[in-house]
Design an enzyme around this catalytic site. Structure first.
Site, short mmCIF file in Angstrom:
data_model
loop_
_atom_site.label_atom_id
_atom_site.label_comp_id
_atom_site.label_asym_id
_atom_site.label_seq_id
_atom_site.Cartn_x
_atom_site.Cartn_y
_atom_site.Cartn_z
N LYS A 113 0.83 -1.21 0.00
CA LYS A 113 0.00 0.00 0.00
C LYS A 113 0.86 1.26 0.00
CE LYS A 113 -4.26 -1.41 -0.05
NZ LYS A 113 -4.96 -1.35 -1.31
N LYS A 196 -3.20 -10.93 -9.01
CA LYS A 196 -4.44 -11.67 -8.78
C LYS A 196 -5.65 -10.89 -9.27
CE LYS A 196 -5.59 -10.00 -4.24
NZ LYS A 196 -6.74 -10.20 -3.45
N LYS A 199 -10.75 -6.49 -6.75
CA LYS A 199 -11.90 -5.59 -6.89
C LYS A 199 -11.48 -4.28 -7.56
CE LYS A 199 -14.21 -6.91 -2.68
NZ LYS A 199 -13.14 -6.57 -1.72
P1 ADP Z 1 -9.92 -7.79 -3.06
O1 ADP Z 1 -8.47 -8.13 -2.87
O2 ADP Z 1 -10.39 -8.14 -4.41
O3 ADP Z 1 -10.27 -6.38 -2.65
P2 ADP Z 1 -10.74 -8.69 -0.47
O4 ADP Z 1 -9.41 -8.23 -0.02
O5 ADP Z 1 -11.92 -7.98 0.08
O6 ADP Z 1 -10.73 -8.69 -2.07
O7 ADP Z 1 -10.89 -10.25 -0.20
C1 ADP Z 1 -12.04 -10.92 0.23
C2 ADP Z 1 -11.75 -12.41 0.24
O8 ADP Z 1 -11.51 -12.89 -1.09
C3 ADP Z 1 -10.50 -12.79 1.03
O9 ADP Z 1 -10.76 -14.01 1.70
C4 ADP Z 1 -9.44 -12.98 -0.03
O10 ADP Z 1 -8.42 -13.87 0.36
C5 ADP Z 1 -10.26 -13.56 -1.18
N1 ADP Z 1 -9.65 -13.22 -2.47
C6 ADP Z 1 -9.50 -11.99 -3.00
N2 ADP Z 1 -8.92 -12.05 -4.22
C7 ADP Z 1 -8.69 -13.36 -4.48
C8 ADP Z 1 -8.14 -14.09 -5.59
N3 ADP Z 1 -7.75 -13.47 -6.69
N4 ADP Z 1 -8.07 -15.43 -5.50
C9 ADP Z 1 -8.52 -16.07 -4.40
N5 ADP Z 1 -9.05 -15.47 -3.32
C10 ADP Z 1 -9.14 -14.13 -3.34
#
Ligand code: ADP
Ligand code: TRP
Length: 333
Positions: A113, A196, A199
């Site tokens: 970050k 990965k 969002k």
């Molecule tokens: P993002 O990173 O997309 O903002 P979050 O941090 O809110 O998503 O993650 C919510 C859940 O989804 C967590 O348990 C996280 O480990 C899982 N998660 C997020 N991105 C992935 C991904 N690309 N593959 C597998 N699990 C993921």
């Protein structure tokens, strides 16, 4: 025997995607009958990136709607907003006294970050893992279904729990652990092979539960591939492995077999594979998207779900805070 306590949260920072679905929500759904589940929208956590106030409510409602459309049943679990439980910030404050600058500065997600938003390195980013530990420990949870990227945060939650126990009273907080159904470590990569699915990043190479059929087709057809293997039974590059992973999650066994065999025999045609995957993915996402769109229009029902969820969660959170206050010595009356 009492049911095991499970906690997990998703930040309200945008549309949910396949990573959230296969890395998190799918596990929530599998646990909702056997365990005592607390699932929440981490709206406080999302404030670290300063979202526009006018978007926040819609984002929170969308996360709730998309979770329900993915199979989560608010009658079986407590589904709530983090900001509806005042016990969470109280425990966060207590745990902050047990968290050290040095360890917080070393967390890889913090360092990322700092790189991504050098003009907004706020204290909330630094103490992100402390708030996350409070989310979990407030219900004295033992299982936390999250993706692989959250393992370090869980380790910190265990450290804070142990520190609290050592200082104030053995065994008050059990140690929470990452939980994965069938020990699967599903991590969905972005379709361009860079990082990965997420969002807020790689949006053109991330498939969202709200994407329509054509958008899904376009994104999958643009997914990174190459000229194909030249040696039989070659190891797959990770962007090809990711396409097979998605196929494994959404296509039939015979389809998967066909392309796996073609890969092993060096006569795979990625264009055909992507076309097939796009159709199977569109079929998979369509009912989730349609259900979520319906739900999201019904603000009254969503408000009711969040309110009832917060009431269920409050019953357990209040007990933990009362116990923690007593152990710390904040019990004057
Ligand atoms: P993002 O990173 O997309 O903002 P979050 O941090 O809110 O998503 O993650 C919510 C859940 O989804 C967590 O348990 C996280 O480990 C899982 N998660 C997020 N991105 C992935 C991904 N690309 N593959 C597998 N699990 C993921
Ligand atoms: N940090 C998690 C993520 O980015 C979201 C989260 C916040 C969470 N609090 C939590 C997950 C508590 C599990 C338990 O994915």
């Amino acid at each position: 025997m009492s049911k095991e306590i499970v906690v997990s949260g998703i930040r309200s920072t945008g549309h949910l995607h396949l990573g959230n679905y296969f890395g998190a929500i799918q596990n929530y759904v599998k646990m909702q009958d056997a365990c005592n589940c607390y699932f929440f929208v981490a709206d406080y956590h999302s404030l670290t990136t300063h979202p526009d106030p006018k978007d926040l409510k819609e984002n929170v409602f969308r996360v709730v709607a998309e979770n329900i459309a993915s199979g989560l049943d608010p009658n079986k679990v407590a589904l709530y907003a983090q900001s509806d439980l005042p016990e969470i910030p109280e425990l966060y404050l207590m745990l902050n006294m047990l968290a050290y600058m040095g360890e917080l500065e070393k967390v890889p997600t913090f360092k990322d970050k700092v790189r991504q938003q050098p003009d907004n390195v706020n204290a909330g980013l630094l103490t992100y893992p402390v708030l996350m530990a409070a989310d979990i420990l407030i219900h004295r949870a033992v299982k936390v279904p999250v993706g692989k990227d959250q393992e370090q945060h869980l380790e910190m939650a265990r450290n804070f729990a142990q520190r609290f126990n050592n200082r104030y009273g053995m065994d008050f907080f059990p140690e929470p652990h990452v939980y994965r159904f069938n020990n699967d470590t599903v991590k969905i990569m972005s379709l361009d092979g860079n990082g990965k699915m997420s969002k807020s990043e790689n949006v053109n190479a991330t498939i969202y539960l709200s994407d329509d059929d054509d958008t899904i087709r376009k994104k999958i057809m643009k997914a990174k591939t190459d000229a194909g293997p030249t040696e039989p039974n070659s190891v797959m590059p990770d962007y090809i492995h990711n396409l097979f992973l998605l196929m494994n999650l959404t296509s039939t066994e015979s389809v998967i077999d066909t392309y796996q065999t073609a890969y092993n025999n060096c006569n795979i045609r990625y264009g055909d594979m992507k076309k097939q995957l796009a159709e199977d993915m569109a079929t998979f996402i369509r009912p989730i998207r349609e259900h979520a769109t319906e739900l999201q229009k019904d603000h009254d029902s969503l408000r009711k779900i969040l309110k009832e969820g917060a009431e269920k969660a409050h019953a357990s959170a209040a007990q933990t805070i009362e116990g923690a206050r007593k152990l710390i010595g904040i019990n004057y009356y």
